[in-house]
Every structure is written in structure tokens, then in C-alpha cells.
Enzyme design. Structure first.
Site, PDB file in Angstrom:
ATOM      1  N   LYS A  71      72.172  27.031  32.156  1.00 37.36           N
ATOM      2  CA  LYS A  71      71.795  26.355  30.903  1.00 37.36           C
ATOM      3  C   LYS A  71      72.451  24.979  30.740  1.00 37.36           C
ATOM      4  CE  LYS A  71      70.536  30.308  28.018  1.00 37.36           C
ATOM      5  NZ  LYS A  71      70.782  30.981  26.733  1.00 37.36           N
ATOM      6  N   ASP A 108      67.492  28.858  21.302  1.00 40.58           N
ATOM      7  CA  ASP A 108      68.274  30.065  21.021  1.00 40.58           C
ATOM      8  C   ASP A 108      68.671  30.149  19.545  1.00 40.58           C
ATOM      9  OD1 ASP A 108      68.214  31.258  23.517  1.00 40.58           O
ATOM     10  OD2 ASP A 108      70.064  30.306  24.203  1.00 40.58           O
TER      11      ASP A 108
HETATM   12  P1  NDP Z   1      79.486  33.180  28.083  1.00 38.97           P
HETATM   13  O1  NDP Z   1      79.871  33.707  29.426  1.00 38.97           O
HETATM   14  O2  NDP Z   1      79.296  31.716  27.899  1.00 38.97           O
HETATM   15  O3  NDP Z   1      80.603  33.650  27.001  1.00 38.97           O
HETATM   16  C1  NDP Z   1      81.058  34.955  26.991  1.00 38.97           C
HETATM   17  C2  NDP Z   1      81.923  35.222  25.753  1.00 38.97           C
HETATM   18  O4  NDP Z   1      82.245  36.620  25.725  1.00 38.97           O
HETATM   19  C3  NDP Z   1      83.252  34.478  25.765  1.00 38.97           C
HETATM   20  O5  NDP Z   1      83.583  34.117  24.454  1.00 38.97           O
HETATM   21  C4  NDP Z   1      84.222  35.525  26.303  1.00 38.97           C
HETATM   22  O6  NDP Z   1      85.553  35.374  25.853  1.00 38.97           O
HETATM   23  C5  NDP Z   1      83.651  36.784  25.675  1.00 38.97           C
HETATM   24  N1  NDP Z   1      84.048  37.982  26.438  1.00 38.97           N
HETATM   25  C6  NDP Z   1      83.634  38.319  27.679  1.00 38.97           C
HETATM   26  N2  NDP Z   1      84.207  39.493  28.058  1.00 38.97           N
HETATM   27  C7  NDP Z   1      85.013  39.879  27.032  1.00 38.97           C
HETATM   28  C8  NDP Z   1      85.865  41.005  26.820  1.00 38.97           C
HETATM   29  N3  NDP Z   1      85.996  41.971  27.744  1.00 38.97           N
HETATM   30  N4  NDP Z   1      86.524  41.092  25.652  1.00 38.97           N
HETATM   31  C9  NDP Z   1      86.375  40.142  24.694  1.00 38.97           C
HETATM   32  N5  NDP Z   1      85.588  39.033  24.843  1.00 38.97           N
HETATM   33  C10 NDP Z   1      84.904  38.915  25.991  1.00 38.97           C
HETATM   34  O7  NDP Z   1      78.161  33.998  27.691  1.00 38.97           O
HETATM   35  P2  NDP Z   1      77.026  33.545  26.653  1.00 38.97           P
HETATM   36  O8  NDP Z   1      77.701  32.924  25.498  1.00 38.97           O
HETATM   37  O9  NDP Z   1      75.974  32.768  27.339  1.00 38.97           O
HETATM   38  O10 NDP Z   1      76.361  34.950  26.244  1.00 38.97           O
HETATM   39  C11 NDP Z   1      77.035  35.851  25.373  1.00 38.97           C
HETATM   40  C12 NDP Z   1      76.168  37.076  25.148  1.00 38.97           C
HETATM   41  O11 NDP Z   1      75.036  36.743  24.362  1.00 38.97           O
HETATM   42  C13 NDP Z   1      75.622  37.694  26.438  1.00 38.97           C
HETATM   43  O12 NDP Z   1      75.728  39.105  26.334  1.00 38.97           O
HETATM   44  C14 NDP Z   1      74.178  37.261  26.457  1.00 38.97           C
HETATM   45  O13 NDP Z   1      73.342  38.171  27.156  1.00 38.97           O
HETATM   46  C15 NDP Z   1      73.857  37.248  24.969  1.00 38.97           C
HETATM   47  N6  NDP Z   1      72.733  36.374  24.636  1.00 38.97           N
HETATM   48  C16 NDP Z   1      71.639  36.943  24.026  1.00 38.97           C
HETATM   49  C17 NDP Z   1      70.549  36.168  23.677  1.00 38.97           C
HETATM   50  C18 NDP Z   1      69.381  36.800  22.990  1.00 38.97           C
HETATM   51  O14 NDP Z   1      68.305  36.181  22.966  1.00 38.97           O
HETATM   52  N7  NDP Z   1      69.521  37.972  22.396  1.00 38.97           N
HETATM   53  C19 NDP Z   1      70.505  34.706  23.974  1.00 38.97           C
HETATM   54  C20 NDP Z   1      71.726  34.205  24.582  1.00 38.97           C
HETATM   55  C21 NDP Z   1      72.780  35.034  24.917  1.00 38.97           C
HETATM   56  P3  NDP Z   1      86.614  34.449  26.665  1.00 38.97           P
HETATM   57  O15 NDP Z   1      86.386  33.047  26.204  1.00 38.97           O
HETATM   58  O16 NDP Z   1      87.932  35.014  26.255  1.00 38.97           O
HETATM   59  O17 NDP Z   1      86.322  34.637  28.146  1.00 38.97           O
END
Ligand code: NDP
Length: 283
Positions: A71, A108
């Protein structure tokens, strides 16, 4: 499906891509509208995105949706960037012009607000603070959409606080990072949105304690597999209205379909029911 030499093509690009539901949505709409179009999925190796996009310049495809991990690269590959894609720092839609140009958009945030409108009628993003779990790409898009819709305050709760602080700094005074354990984090909240990709495995963190949230708050989880996540179940147990991630997926796809195929998807097509049956969830 009858493909012809005039079939209008679009698709989704990501890695991995095999679990994408976008082809189901778009092809169901194409079929229901009787359009000569097709929507495909492209799994692309890391490092190949820019070459892929440049190869499509000139209109081989009408456009592509872009998902993880491309993205941010999609934004950089475009000649024109919409204001909301710029604010989100990422693009999930690229449209190819006949002149060889590439235009980027991010739908989004529109999808997120569509999901609220569908499942929490009457909810107003400007009615109070948003509490947002996560600070990744999806969180950034959510912040941009809620601020644009008049949200007075966004509180970011992220495992890595420094990342939440970086995100807050991009948006100015209305956005701030809090500790995940801050007892006042949910006070007066209008919306609680989970944009974390923590997953649901044995190592996943437990859902938040929603006891500090007003019972008028609406909880939304961007994850839609399963549809009723632990986050939403905990919110429902607190008596909050809930919104699932599937309508966000549908809501982001509607403007993308319109951009690719020149008309909005037919409202009568029950794509949500179709996807729910596919996922083994009762419609
Ligand atoms: P990113 O990889 O950019 O961000 C992931 C986030 O999740 C970070 O803030 C990370 O925290 C946190 N995280 C990951 N693992 C853990 C954990 N074990 N405990 C606590 N926090 C955690 O992903 P995206 O932002 O692109 O996507 C996030 C979610 O949203 C995904 O599941 C994606 O599928 C969903 N999504 C759904 C959409 C829809 O249309 N329904 C559209 C876009 C996304 P840290 O910074 O500490 O690593």
C-alpha cells in the site's frame, strides 16, 4: 462468465493474496450488473510492485486494488494522489489512465465509515473521541477518516507506544498516544476501533477491558475472520453496539468498483450474504 476481447479487467495485488475476498465481491457485482468485466487476484513477489505497475500503464487493466504489503509503494508509484490517500500515507486503489498515468486513492476510510453507517445507524464520528487500538497503516487511514468527519479527539493505544506517538505527531493536536493501561483511555469515548493485526492465536493479547467506556460507545473490529472477534464479543458483553470488519471491506470496494467499471455496484446484489456463506458464517 463470457470473456470477450472487450472485457474490462481489474484486480487486486498483494502478498499473500490467495485468501483475498475482493475477487468474490467484484465478480459478484459484475455478474449482477451484467457488465463485460472480470476481476482477478495477483500475488506478487516483494520488490516487483513498481515494475508491475509500470507495465500496466496505458490501460491494460482499468485499475487495481492494492493490499499488504504494497500500500505504501502504491502511493509512491502514482502520478496523482488523492487528498485522502495522501493523508492516509497509503493507497489501496490505483487507476490506470489511457494516457499512461496512474492515479492513487485510499478508500479504506470511506469503508470504515460505511461500516459504521450500516451497522450502527445514527452514529456520528463528530460526537466524541475515537479510541483506536493499533498504529499501523489501517490505523493511519482510520485517523484520517475520522478527523475528516469531524472527530474531536483520537486516542491511540498501541503495543509499541513510540509508533503511536509517531502517528499522532503526523496529525497534530487532536490525536495523542496513551498507554494501553491508562485507566481514563476510554472515558467519554464515542467509538472504539480495533486496527491491530494481533490475530487470534494462543499468543494474541486478551480483548481490552471495556468497563471504562460509556455504554453509548460503538465498537468496531477491522478483522473479519471470524466475524465475531473476541474484541466484539467483549464489547457486546459490556452492552455496546458493535460493527464488524466485513462491511468495511465491502465499503472500501464500492468506490473502487465504481472507478474501475464506470458505475456503482448494483445495490441489490447481496455480496455480504455470499461472503458470509463462503466463510461458513450464518448470514
Ligand atoms: P500493520 O502491520 O500496519 O499494523 C499492525 C498493528 O497491529 C500495529 O499497530 C501492531 O503493533 C499491532 N499488533 C500486531 N501484533 C500485535 C500483538 N500481538 N499485540 C498487540 N498489537 C499487535 O497492519 P495494518 O494496519 O495494515 O492492518 C491491521 C489490521 O486491519 C489487519 O488485521 C488487517 O487485515 C485489517 N484491515 C482490515 C480492513 C477491512 O477492510 N476490514 C482494511 C485494512 C486492514 P506494533 O506497532 O506494536 O507492532
Amino acid at each position: 462468465m463470457n470473456l470477450t476481447a472487450a472485457t474490462r479487467l481489474a484486480g487486486v495485488v498483494g502478498n499473500p493474496i490467495s485468501h483475498s475476498l475482493s475477487p468474490i465481491l467484484h465478480n459478484a457485482w459484475l455478474e449482477a450488473a451484467g457488465l463485460d468485466g472480470a476481476y482477478l487476484a495477483f500475488g506478487l513477489a516483494p520488490g516487483r510492485f513498481r515494475a508491475f505497475v509500470d507495465g500496466l500503464r496505458g490501460g491494460t487493466l482499468a485499475g487495481i486494488n492494492v493490499t499488504l504489503p504494497f500500500k505504501t509503494e502504491a502511493l509512491a508509484a502514482a502520478d496523482r494522489v488523492s487528498a485522502r490517500a495522501h493523508a492516509a500515507g497509503a493507497a489501496n486503489v490505483l487507476v490506470f489512465g489511457p494516457d499512461g498515468s496512474v492515479s492513487a486513492d485510499n478508500t479504506d476510510g470511506e469503508g470504515l465509515l460505511y461500516a459504521f453507517a450500516r451497522q450502527a445507524p445514527g452514529f456520528r464520528p463528530d460526537s466524541g473521541p475515537l479510541v483506536l487500538y493499533g498504529a499501523g497503516g489501517a490505523a493511519r487511514g482510520a485517523v484520517a477518516a475520522f478527523l475528516e468527519a469531524g472527530c474531536p479527539e483520537v486516542r491511540l493505544l498501541n503495543r509499541t507506544r513510540a509508533r503511536a506517538e509517531d502517528l499522532a505527531a503526523r496529525f497534530g493536536d487532536r490525536v495523542r498516544a496513551l498507554n494501553t493501561t491508562d485507566p481514563d483511555a476510554l472515558s467519554g469515548a464515542a467509538a472504539l476501533v480495533n486496527a491491530s493485526s494481533a490475530g487470534l492465536g494462543p499468543d494474541a493479547p486478551p480483548p481490552p477491558d471495556f468497563s471504562g467506556a460509556p455504554t453509548t460507545a460503538v465498537a468496531m473490529d477491522m478483522t473479519y475472520r471470524p466475524l465475531r472477534t473476541p474484541f466484539l464479543k467483549a464489547a457486546a458483553a459490556r452492552g455496546l453496539r458493535t460493527v464488524d470488519g466485513l462491511d468495511m471491506l465491502i465499503g472500501q470496494a464500492i468506490p473502487a468498483f465504481t472507478a474501475f467499471f464506470g458505475q456503482p455496484p448494483p445495490a441489490a446484489a447481496d455480496v455480504r450474504g455470499r461472503v458470509l456463506r463462503l466463510l461458513g458464517e450464518a448470514p
